[in-house]
Structures are given as C-alpha cells and as structure tokens.
Enzyme design. Sequence first.
Site, PDB file in Angstrom:
ATOM      1  N   ASN A   9     -24.540 -13.784  23.961  1.00 59.49           N
ATOM      2  CA  ASN A   9     -23.912 -12.581  23.014  1.00 59.49           C
ATOM      3  C   ASN A   9     -23.765 -14.437  22.474  1.00 59.49           C
ATOM      4  OD1 ASN A   9     -22.145 -11.554  20.911  1.00 59.49           O
ATOM      5  ND2 ASN A   9     -20.162 -11.717  22.966  1.00 59.49           N
ATOM      6  N   TRP A  10     -24.431 -14.235  21.002  1.00 53.07           N
ATOM      7  CA  TRP A  10     -24.326 -14.804  19.934  1.00 53.07           C
ATOM      8  C   TRP A  10     -23.501 -15.068  19.287  1.00 53.07           C
ATOM      9  CZ3 TRP A  10     -30.880 -15.313  18.734  1.00 53.07           C
ATOM     10  CH2 TRP A  10     -31.084 -15.796  19.838  1.00 53.07           C
ATOM     11  N   LYS A  11     -22.795 -14.367  19.394  1.00 53.71           N
ATOM     12  CA  LYS A  11     -21.558 -13.890  18.350  1.00 53.71           C
ATOM     13  C   LYS A  11     -21.907 -14.390  17.625  1.00 53.71           C
ATOM     14  CE  LYS A  11     -18.677 -14.391  21.914  1.00 53.71           C
ATOM     15  NZ  LYS A  11     -16.663 -15.266  22.795  1.00 53.71           N
ATOM     16  N   HIS A  95     -16.227  -5.376  23.278  1.00 61.28           N
ATOM     17  CA  HIS A  95     -16.461  -6.041  23.580  1.00 61.28           C
ATOM     18  C   HIS A  95     -14.952  -6.840  23.636  1.00 61.28           C
ATOM     19  CE1 HIS A  95     -16.288 -10.798  23.984  1.00 61.28           C
ATOM     20  NE2 HIS A  95     -17.804 -10.786  24.299  1.00 61.28           N
ATOM     21  N   GLU A  97     -13.020  -8.956  21.824  1.00 61.59           N
ATOM     22  CA  GLU A  97     -13.556  -9.482  20.577  1.00 61.59           C
ATOM     23  C   GLU A  97     -13.294  -8.192  19.723  1.00 61.59           C
ATOM     24  OE1 GLU A  97     -16.595 -12.577  20.447  1.00 61.59           O
ATOM     25  OE2 GLU A  97     -14.985 -14.137  21.690  1.00 61.59           O
ATOM     26  N   GLU A 167     -15.202  -8.359  32.024  1.00 63.44           N
ATOM     27  CA  GLU A 167     -14.775  -9.787  30.915  1.00 63.44           C
ATOM     28  C   GLU A 167     -13.566 -10.595  31.059  1.00 63.44           C
ATOM     29  OE1 GLU A 167     -18.019 -11.004  28.928  1.00 63.44           O
ATOM     30  OE2 GLU A 167     -17.451  -9.673  27.256  1.00 63.44           O
ATOM     31  N   GLY A 173     -14.326 -17.702  26.876  1.00 61.94           N
ATOM     32  CA  GLY A 173     -14.448 -18.608  25.364  1.00 61.94           C
ATOM     33  C   GLY A 173     -12.983 -19.986  26.056  1.00 61.94           C
ATOM     34  N   SER A 213     -16.650 -17.342  30.186  1.00 57.27           N
ATOM     35  CA  SER A 213     -16.330 -19.424  30.490  1.00 57.27           C
ATOM     36  C   SER A 213     -17.729 -19.075  31.522  1.00 57.27           C
ATOM     37  CB  SER A 213     -15.173 -19.859  30.699  1.00 57.27           C
ATOM     38  OG  SER A 213     -14.529 -19.097  29.748  1.00 57.27           O
ATOM     39  N   GLY A 234     -21.880 -16.324  26.788  1.00 60.35           N
ATOM     40  CA  GLY A 234     -20.839 -16.373  25.319  1.00 60.35           C
ATOM     41  C   GLY A 234     -21.874 -17.332  25.178  1.00 60.35           C
ATOM     42  N   GLY A 235     -21.037 -18.710  24.521  1.00 57.65           N
ATOM     43  CA  GLY A 235     -20.745 -19.469  24.281  1.00 57.65           C
ATOM     44  C   GLY A 235     -22.170 -20.781  24.914  1.00 57.65           C
TER      45      GLY A 235
HETATM   46  C1  PEP Z   1     -18.481 -13.104  25.536  1.00 60.25           C
HETATM   47  O1  PEP Z   1     -18.770 -13.454  24.743  1.00 60.25           O
HETATM   48  O2  PEP Z   1     -18.648 -12.224  26.254  1.00 60.25           O
HETATM   49  C2  PEP Z   1     -18.901 -14.424  26.765  1.00 60.25           C
HETATM   50  C3  PEP Z   1     -18.450 -14.102  27.935  1.00 60.25           C
HETATM   51  O3  PEP Z   1     -18.180 -15.688  26.056  1.00 60.25           O
HETATM   52  P1  PEP Z   1     -17.731 -16.766  27.536  1.00 60.25           P
HETATM   53  O4  PEP Z   1     -19.372 -16.878  28.050  1.00 60.25           O
HETATM   54  O5  PEP Z   1     -17.870 -17.942  26.149  1.00 60.25           O
HETATM   55  O6  PEP Z   1     -16.898 -16.779  27.733  1.00 60.25           O
END
Ligand code: PEP
Length: 252
Positions: A9-11, A95, A97, A167, A173, A213, A234-235
């Site tokens: 997920n490049w957000k 998600h 967010e 999640e 994050g 994470s 994500g990251g």
């Molecule tokens: C996400 O955006 O779904 C996520 C899990 O982010 P991260 O891996 O950065 O925690």
Amino acid sequence: MRPKFVAGNWKMYTSASSAKALATTVAMSLKGDKRVMVAVCPPFPWLSVVAEALEGTSVLLGGQNCHFEKEGAYTGEVSPIMLREIGCQYVIIGHSERRHGLGETDEFLNKKAKAALEAGLKVIFCVGELLSEREANRTEKVLETQLTHGLAGLTAAQMQSVVLAYEPVWAIGTGKVATPEQAQAAHAFIRGKLGEQFDAGTAAHVQIQYGGSVKPDNAAGLMSLPDVDGALVGGASLKADQFLAIVNAAIG
Ligand code: PEP
C-alpha cells in the site's frame, strides 16, 4: 492450501517516475515467480503508469479506495469501474486511515465492497482495533462488528473474491508490530467468525493478511503463523529491497 499474498500500500507517496521505477524493479526481480501473490496499490494518478510497467508480469495492481457508485456527481471520487478499466484487479476497502481519519463507517464500507465486487474487482477488506480498544479487551468485539456489518449481505461466492487484512491500528506506521501470539489469535478469531457468518469452506478459503509495521526482519515470523496468509505492507513497500525481502519471507 491458501497461497500467501503480499500487497504493498503506497498510500500518498511516490512520484510518477518513482512509482514506475518501483513497480518495474519489483516486477523484474520477481521474474514471474507465482509462488506468492504480489500486488502493489499506488496512488490513483499513477495507476496507469504502473499498469503499463506491470503489463505481462505476475504483479497485480490495486486501488487504495473506491466509491460505491458506478459514476455520478461525486467530486474527487473514483468508481470501481474506473479502477477495472485502468487495469486494477484489487481494491483496498476500509483501511484504518479512512475509517478513523475520514470517518468511513462499516455500512459505508459495506456499500463500497459490494460495488467493487459487482464491478469485478477483488477486495482487500481491512479490519482492526485501536490501542484503546485492545487495552479495554474489546479487540474481538470490534473485529466482530467490523466483519458483521462490513461484509453484510455478501454471498459465499462473493467471498471467494475477498481478502481480509487484519491491521491493528496501533501497529500501522508506528514500528510496533503485533506479537505472533496477538496476530495468530486475531486471525484465528476472524476465520472463526467467517465460518459463522458464511460457512466452513469460506472460512478455510479466505486469505487473511496481517498489516502493521511488517518489515523484512519480522515478516517470516508473522507469515509462518497458521492463519496468517500474507501481509499488507505500508512503509516497507516503498523500498523495493525491503518489499522484495518480505515477498521472499512469504515463500519461506
Ligand atoms: C498499511 O498502510 O496498511 C500499513 C500496514 O502500514 P505500515 O506497514 O507502514 O505499518
């Protein structure tokens, strides 16, 4: 046997050129390896450039969100049909967010999931509890509510096109990852609920990704758990070497 599925997920990160380069590096490095399902979910404006970069490769394309209408006066929104047309096979719905940052409710997300499935997309449906909810021992209650309302009215046949992503919001994050015990317990709970809401076959078939994470050093431990069928990243999905290391960890 459920295939492992790692999605990035490049957000709201990358530029057109860095998105193209990232997608190309990931796809070229995997060389069509299909032992693990891999998808990337870039920002909307880069979907077409990334679709082009992924053409003829094994890497799947996903949107990060969609509206529940096919078209209409919805300024700033993107319909599931548009995502299909540009080459997406998947869309992320729910998600945290968007749930917590933008106030999207279970009922609203349910409409989106149905519309996405009707448009022929597969859905990565995210669920997860806040830290305060975990601390109040409400994790299972929260997951149950999100599943009951978020997947309400879907048929077992439609569930063949749904991937769940557990999640925990406190792990997204933050660098704080769920322990293997916490992750396995939540995933097993989700699978049990899918069995009650749909049937045992559906529960056994649905892939449940862990997200929060995930990094190269914790990925193998998480994805070797019996009910963890991959990761929503994500990251670490923004760095080709890290994302590829997580994909490799899924191969085992
Ligand atoms: C996400 O955006 O779904 C996520 C899990 O982010 P991260 O891996 O950065 O925690």
